[in-house]
Scaffold this active site. Structure first.
Site, PDB file in Angstrom:
ATOM      1  N   GLN A 236       0.837  -1.206   0.000  1.00  0.00           N
ATOM      2  CA  GLN A 236       0.000   0.000   0.000  1.00  0.00           C
ATOM      3  C   GLN A 236       0.874   1.259   0.000  1.00  0.00           C
ATOM      4  O   GLN A 236       1.761   1.406   0.840  1.00  0.00           O
ATOM      5  CB  GLN A 236      -0.876   0.004   1.247  1.00  0.00           C
ATOM      6  CG  GLN A 236      -1.882   1.141   1.248  1.00  0.00           C
ATOM      7  CD  GLN A 236      -2.959   0.936   2.299  1.00  0.00           C
ATOM      8  OE1 GLN A 236      -2.665   0.798   3.487  1.00  0.00           O
ATOM      9  NE2 GLN A 236      -4.201   0.903   1.888  1.00  0.00           N
ATOM     10  N   GLU A 255      -3.614  11.896   6.297  1.00  0.00           N
ATOM     11  CA  GLU A 255      -4.693  12.183   5.351  1.00  0.00           C
ATOM     12  C   GLU A 255      -5.690  13.173   5.937  1.00  0.00           C
ATOM     13  O   GLU A 255      -6.536  13.709   5.228  1.00  0.00           O
ATOM     14  CB  GLU A 255      -5.372  10.887   4.925  1.00  0.00           C
ATOM     15  CG  GLU A 255      -4.380  10.050   4.134  1.00  0.00           C
ATOM     16  CD  GLU A 255      -5.024   8.985   3.293  1.00  0.00           C
ATOM     17  OE1 GLU A 255      -5.559   9.320   2.231  1.00  0.00           O
ATOM     18  OE2 GLU A 255      -4.967   7.821   3.705  1.00  0.00           O
ATOM     19  N   ARG A 286      -7.544   6.325  -1.072  1.00  0.00           N
ATOM     20  CA  ARG A 286      -6.085   6.402  -0.975  1.00  0.00           C
ATOM     21  C   ARG A 286      -5.396   5.915  -2.253  1.00  0.00           C
ATOM     22  O   ARG A 286      -4.494   6.569  -2.764  1.00  0.00           O
ATOM     23  CB  ARG A 286      -5.642   5.538   0.204  1.00  0.00           C
ATOM     24  CG  ARG A 286      -4.168   5.525   0.407  1.00  0.00           C
ATOM     25  CD  ARG A 286      -3.786   4.631   1.560  1.00  0.00           C
ATOM     26  NE  ARG A 286      -4.285   5.129   2.823  1.00  0.00           N
ATOM     27  CZ  ARG A 286      -4.032   4.558   3.988  1.00  0.00           C
ATOM     28  NH1 ARG A 286      -3.307   3.477   4.044  1.00  0.00           N
ATOM     29  NH2 ARG A 286      -4.497   5.064   5.109  1.00  0.00           N
ATOM     30  N   HIS A 351       3.936   2.397   2.371  1.00  0.00           N
ATOM     31  CA  HIS A 351       3.349   2.563   3.698  1.00  0.00           C
ATOM     32  C   HIS A 351       3.077   1.249   4.423  1.00  0.00           C
ATOM     33  O   HIS A 351       3.270   1.150   5.627  1.00  0.00           O
ATOM     34  CB  HIS A 351       2.044   3.342   3.534  1.00  0.00           C
ATOM     35  CG  HIS A 351       1.338   3.641   4.818  1.00  0.00           C
ATOM     36  ND1 HIS A 351       1.989   4.166   5.909  1.00  0.00           N
ATOM     37  CD2 HIS A 351       0.046   3.489   5.184  1.00  0.00           C
ATOM     38  CE1 HIS A 351       1.113   4.322   6.891  1.00  0.00           C
ATOM     39  NE2 HIS A 351      -0.060   3.916   6.485  1.00  0.00           N
ATOM     40  N   ARG A 386      -5.630  -2.366   2.041  1.00  0.00           N
ATOM     41  CA  ARG A 386      -5.911  -2.438   3.482  1.00  0.00           C
ATOM     42  C   ARG A 386      -6.874  -1.343   3.908  1.00  0.00           C
ATOM     43  O   ARG A 386      -6.710  -0.178   3.569  1.00  0.00           O
ATOM     44  CB  ARG A 386      -4.599  -2.269   4.252  1.00  0.00           C
ATOM     45  CG  ARG A 386      -4.738  -2.276   5.750  1.00  0.00           C
ATOM     46  CD  ARG A 386      -3.389  -2.072   6.392  1.00  0.00           C
ATOM     47  NE  ARG A 386      -2.903  -0.722   6.211  1.00  0.00           N
ATOM     48  CZ  ARG A 386      -2.928   0.232   7.154  1.00  0.00           C
ATOM     49  NH1 ARG A 386      -3.432  -0.029   8.341  1.00  0.00           N
ATOM     50  NH2 ARG A 386      -2.449   1.429   6.905  1.00  0.00           N
TER      51      ARG A 386
HETATM   52  C1  LIG Z   1       2.676   6.636  10.140  1.00  0.00           C
HETATM   53  C2  LIG Z   1       1.881   5.373  10.301  1.00  0.00           C
HETATM   54  C3  LIG Z   1       0.573   5.435  10.729  1.00  0.00           C
HETATM   55  C4  LIG Z   1      -0.181   4.258  10.892  1.00  0.00           C
HETATM   56  N1  LIG Z   1      -1.463   4.360  11.358  1.00  0.00           N
HETATM   57  C5  LIG Z   1      -2.195   3.237  11.555  1.00  0.00           C
HETATM   58  C6  LIG Z   1      -3.513   3.325  12.086  1.00  0.00           C
HETATM   59  O1  LIG Z   1      -4.015   4.395  12.396  1.00  0.00           O
HETATM   60  N2  LIG Z   1      -4.210   2.160  12.236  1.00  0.00           N
HETATM   61  C7  LIG Z   1      -3.699   0.942  11.914  1.00  0.00           C
HETATM   62  O2  LIG Z   1      -4.389  -0.058  12.080  1.00  0.00           O
HETATM   63  N3  LIG Z   1      -2.423   0.834  11.431  1.00  0.00           N
HETATM   64  C8  LIG Z   1      -1.661   1.935  11.250  1.00  0.00           C
HETATM   65  N4  LIG Z   1      -0.378   1.826  10.773  1.00  0.00           N
HETATM   66  C9  LIG Z   1       0.199   0.474  10.546  1.00  0.00           C
HETATM   67  C10 LIG Z   1       0.633  -0.184  11.871  1.00  0.00           C
HETATM   68  O3  LIG Z   1       1.255   0.772  12.691  1.00  0.00           O
HETATM   69  C11 LIG Z   1       1.616  -1.344  11.662  1.00  0.00           C
HETATM   70  O4  LIG Z   1       1.148  -2.204  10.679  1.00  0.00           O
HETATM   71  C12 LIG Z   1       1.810  -2.151  12.941  1.00  0.00           C
HETATM   72  O5  LIG Z   1       2.134  -1.312  14.020  1.00  0.00           O
HETATM   73  C13 LIG Z   1       2.865  -3.248  12.797  1.00  0.00           C
HETATM   74  O6  LIG Z   1       3.057  -3.878  14.041  1.00  0.00           O
HETATM   75  P1  LIG Z   1       3.895  -5.224  14.163  1.00  0.00           P
HETATM   76  O7  LIG Z   1       3.774  -5.718  15.566  1.00  0.00           O
HETATM   77  O8  LIG Z   1       3.529  -6.169  13.095  1.00  0.00           O
HETATM   78  O9  LIG Z   1       5.404  -4.817  13.863  1.00  0.00           O
HETATM   79  P2  LIG Z   1       6.330  -3.589  14.278  1.00  0.00           P
HETATM   80  O10 LIG Z   1       5.701  -2.638  15.218  1.00  0.00           O
HETATM   81  O11 LIG Z   1       6.873  -3.089  13.001  1.00  0.00           O
HETATM   82  O12 LIG Z   1       7.485  -4.308  15.078  1.00  0.00           O
HETATM   83  C14 LIG Z   1       8.413  -5.151  14.449  1.00  0.00           C
HETATM   84  C15 LIG Z   1       9.391  -5.622  15.519  1.00  0.00           C
HETATM   85  O13 LIG Z   1      10.278  -6.573  14.983  1.00  0.00           O
HETATM   86  C16 LIG Z   1      11.596  -6.284  15.406  1.00  0.00           C
HETATM   87  N5  LIG Z   1      12.521  -6.863  14.407  1.00  0.00           N
HETATM   88  C17 LIG Z   1      12.487  -6.712  13.066  1.00  0.00           C
HETATM   89  N6  LIG Z   1      13.492  -7.408  12.517  1.00  0.00           N
HETATM   90  C18 LIG Z   1      14.176  -8.014  13.520  1.00  0.00           C
HETATM   91  C19 LIG Z   1      15.317  -8.860  13.596  1.00  0.00           C
HETATM   92  N7  LIG Z   1      16.004  -9.235  12.507  1.00  0.00           N
HETATM   93  N8  LIG Z   1      15.738  -9.272  14.812  1.00  0.00           N
HETATM   94  C20 LIG Z   1      15.094  -8.879  15.937  1.00  0.00           C
HETATM   95  N9  LIG Z   1      14.011  -8.092  15.915  1.00  0.00           N
HETATM   96  C21 LIG Z   1      13.559  -7.663  14.728  1.00  0.00           C
HETATM   97  C22 LIG Z   1      11.621  -4.765  15.500  1.00  0.00           C
HETATM   98  O14 LIG Z   1      12.657  -4.317  16.326  1.00  0.00           O
HETATM   99  C23 LIG Z   1      10.236  -4.497  16.088  1.00  0.00           C
HETATM  100  O15 LIG Z   1      10.278  -4.642  17.480  1.00  0.00           O
HETATM  101  C24 LIG Z   1       0.395   2.991  10.593  1.00  0.00           C
HETATM  102  C25 LIG Z   1       1.711   2.932  10.151  1.00  0.00           C
HETATM  103  C26 LIG Z   1       2.464   4.113  10.014  1.00  0.00           C
HETATM  104  C27 LIG Z   1       3.870   4.010   9.549  1.00  0.00           C
END
Ligand SMILES: Cc1cc2nc3c(=O)[nH]c(=O)nc-3n(C[C@H](O)[C@H](O)[C@H](O)COP(=O)(O)OP(=O)(O)OC[C@H]3O[C@@H](n4cnc5c(N)ncnc54)[C@H](O)[C@@H]3O)c2cc1C
Length: 576
Positions: A236, A255, A286, A351, A386
């Protein structure tokens, strides 16, 4: 080579400390299961903290008619029928419990005067079903989960980079890594592993991810262990990312800026949305706004720096200060630019990774026994587009479910097969990279990869461009053995960057090959040489290594959900 080494054993290893990882770790700790979470980035600063707008659940606190079935229908519809109906059902039906868990941990949701959780519109949802905390929902979720994990004394090592999953005969038995601060090696034996390592959107030049996050590590780790990836071409792009400064290129302009009345103009001063969506103009969806801005830039009507103008300076100053405070602050901090007076220069920015590790709907398990994937690392919920707010709820729902499944798997494991070979290979890989004395530097190669993905696998793709991208990728791959690594006493970041690059190359190849194979335009995937949707491609593309892609049928949508599917306007509803 002498190595400083630590050996740890746990029942369940969680890789990551973002929202999905912490939710899983909390579940395991609450059940009394031995758990360890490791991540390469500090737990208070995971990518999840960036999420702004909100988290979805059909709570019906504001619109009484809402149901999880309608939420499921909206998600499948907006995903252009590529979402896995089982995963969509699990998330939407389990969403209320996900919110209740957060409440139980103390999440400060915005509330109505009588105490109900407030819900607002977000993107193409039929009803108001997005719960939030100001415009910093992700930050509050992360804080809440970190606090709860601390209360439960969940051990979290948040300077450990995982370089490999340890697996033997398709069964996982732990992970190998090193400390990014002092280089100490970690051998972690575990009955089960939950991969929560995020997506791969940092491999584009303009991205809403920060440096060194979302480099696709989870995808490299999973494929190396024997798991498969699904629909990696489905990425996306958000319409408005900043162009400058270079090291923050792609930082999101919410947005809300368009939602509040912001106007888009091209380099010629034309309000170009009138050509693409004259009715909804800047409030179009979007994917359409991103495509419109991309087309203007591509056809030479962009700003001198290759963007378009997003202007809110005609709005009353109070509106900007009250409704767009973060945008105002970000522009002041990054560019010393006052948006009450001057337009912002923006362009589409990578994104969100909608594809990811292929998982089962019932437990988020992968093809490798004992290995689970959750959050942005996993796939199946979002299809080809998404819905804003759906990723945060996915973290809560599948964090819990994968933890339950991993706990059960661990409890049922009589004995575990390990492989000394797998361990030796993992250790030798790090030794080999550390002893690299070649002339190549890793940072320029990472930049070259970002450039090729931007040039050839951006908002609009075509066969010739994707093939050119694959050739450039092969050149970067060929340069890897000549990388020289220079970790110093202060940090092993240089080594981490090499592993970031290795994983990014796997993610890039899967994306390019998937994009080549998907000869149609669907959702966020635009093929200029195949501009129409092709019904025969209503399938998932499953990638198991270079040149190996299989089509997989999407399970049928249950009738009760299909009956609720309809086109939903997103005009005037914010999407993030
Ligand atoms: C600006 C912005 C606004 C957003 N707004 C929204 C919203 O309003 N609503 C919504 O639903 N979503 C939103 N999203 C999307 C959402 O934030 C993410 O999809 C979500 O937080 C991802 O969470 P996660 O737990 O999958 O991974 P992440 O939070 O990305 O965490 C990944 C983890 O893996 C660890 N890691 C990675 N590689 C390794 C490695 N090799 N060894 C050890 N550790 C590693 C990192 O250190 C981190 O701790 C937004 C995203 C952005 C960028």
């Amino acid at each position: 080579m002498t190595r400083s080494e630590r050996r740890i054993a746990t029942s369940v290893l969680v890789i990551g400390s973002g929202g999905s990882a912490l939710r899983a770790a909390i579940e395991l700790a609450e059940r009394g299961v031995d758990v360890l979470a490791v991540s390469k980035r500090r737990k208070a600063d995971a990518h999840t903290t960036l999420a702004a707008g909100g988290i979805n659940a059909a709570l019906a606190t504001v619109d009484a008619e809402d149901t999880w079935q309608q939420h499921a229908a909206d998600t499948l519809q907006e995903g252009y029928l590529l979402g896995d109906p089982g995963i969509v059902r699990t998330v939407t039906e389990g969403a209320a419990r996900g919110i209740a868990d957060l409440e139980r941990y103390g999440m400060p949701f915005a509330r109505e005067a009588d105490g109900r959780i407030s819900q607002r519109f977000f993107g193409a949802h039929t009803w108001r079903r997005t719960a939030f905390a100001g415009d910093y929902t992700g930050l509050e979720i992360q804080r809440t989960l970190v606090n709860r994990a601390d209360q439960l004394e969940v051990p979290i090592l948040d300077t450990v980079y995982v370089t490999r999953l340890l697996a033997s005969d398709n069964v996982v038995f732990g992970a190998y890594g090193f400390d990014v601060v002092d280089g100490t090696r970690y051998i972690i034996h575990a009955d089960a592993v939950i991969l929560a390592a995020g997506g791969h959107t940092r491999i584009w030049r303009r991205t809403s991810s920060r440096r060194d996050e979302n480099t696709g590590d989870g995808f490299g780790l999973a494929v190396d262990a024997g798991a498969r990836l699904r629909d990696m071409e489905l990425v996306q792009f958000h319409p408005s990312g900043l162009l400058a400064p270079e090291d923050a290129a792609g930082t999101l302009v919410s947005e809300a800026a368009r939602g509040e009345g912001g106007i888009l103009r091209n380099g010629l001063g034309e309000r170009f949305m009138s050509r693409y969506d004259p009715e909804r103009m800047e409030l179009s969806t979007r994917d359409r706004v991103a495509l419109a801005a991309y087309t203007e830039i591509r056809e030479g009507r962009g700003t001198p720096d290759g963007g378009v103008w997003l202007d809110v300076s005609h709005l009353p100053r109070e509106t900007i200060m009250n409704r767009l405070p973060r945008v105002h602050q970000t522009l002041l901090e990054l560019q010393m630019l006052d948006i009450t007076r001057t337009p912002m220069e923006v362009a589409p920015t990578a994104h969100y990774t909608m594809g990811g590790v292929r998982v089962r709907p019932e437990d988020s398990g992968t093809d490798v026994e004992g290995l689970y994937a959750i959050g942005e690392a996993a796939s199946g919920l979002h299809g080809a587009n998404r819905l804003g707010g759906n990723s945060l709820i996915e973290l809560l729902v599948y964090g819990r479910i994968a933890a339950e499944a991993a706990a059960e798997y661990s409890a049922g494991l009589g004995a575990q097969q390990r492989s000394a070979n797998a361990l030796t290979e993992a250790a030798e890989e790090v030794d080999r990279i550390l002893s690299g004395t070649g002339q190549e530097n890793v940072r320029p190669l990472q930049r070259a990869l970002r450039n090729l993905m931007t040039d050839h696998a951006g908002v609009v793709r075509d066969e010739a461009g994707l093939r050119a991208g694959l050739s450039r990728l092969a050149e970067i791959e060929a340069a890897v053995p000549s990388i020289g690594v220079h970790p110093d006493i202060a940090s092993y970041q240089d080594l981490a960057h090499v592993f970031d690059l290795l994983a990014s190359m796997v993610a890039a190849r899967a994306t390019l090959e998937g994009a080549l194979e998907r000869r149609e335009t669907r959702g966020a995937h635009n093929r200029s040489d195949y501009p129409d949707l092709d019904d025969s491609l209503q399938v998932n593309l499953v990638w198991s290594g270079p040149g190996r892609i299989a089509q997989e049928a999407v399970a049928p949508i249950p009738e009760e959900i299909a009956a609720l599917m309809h086109d939903v306007s997103s005009a005037g509803k914010l999407v993030e």
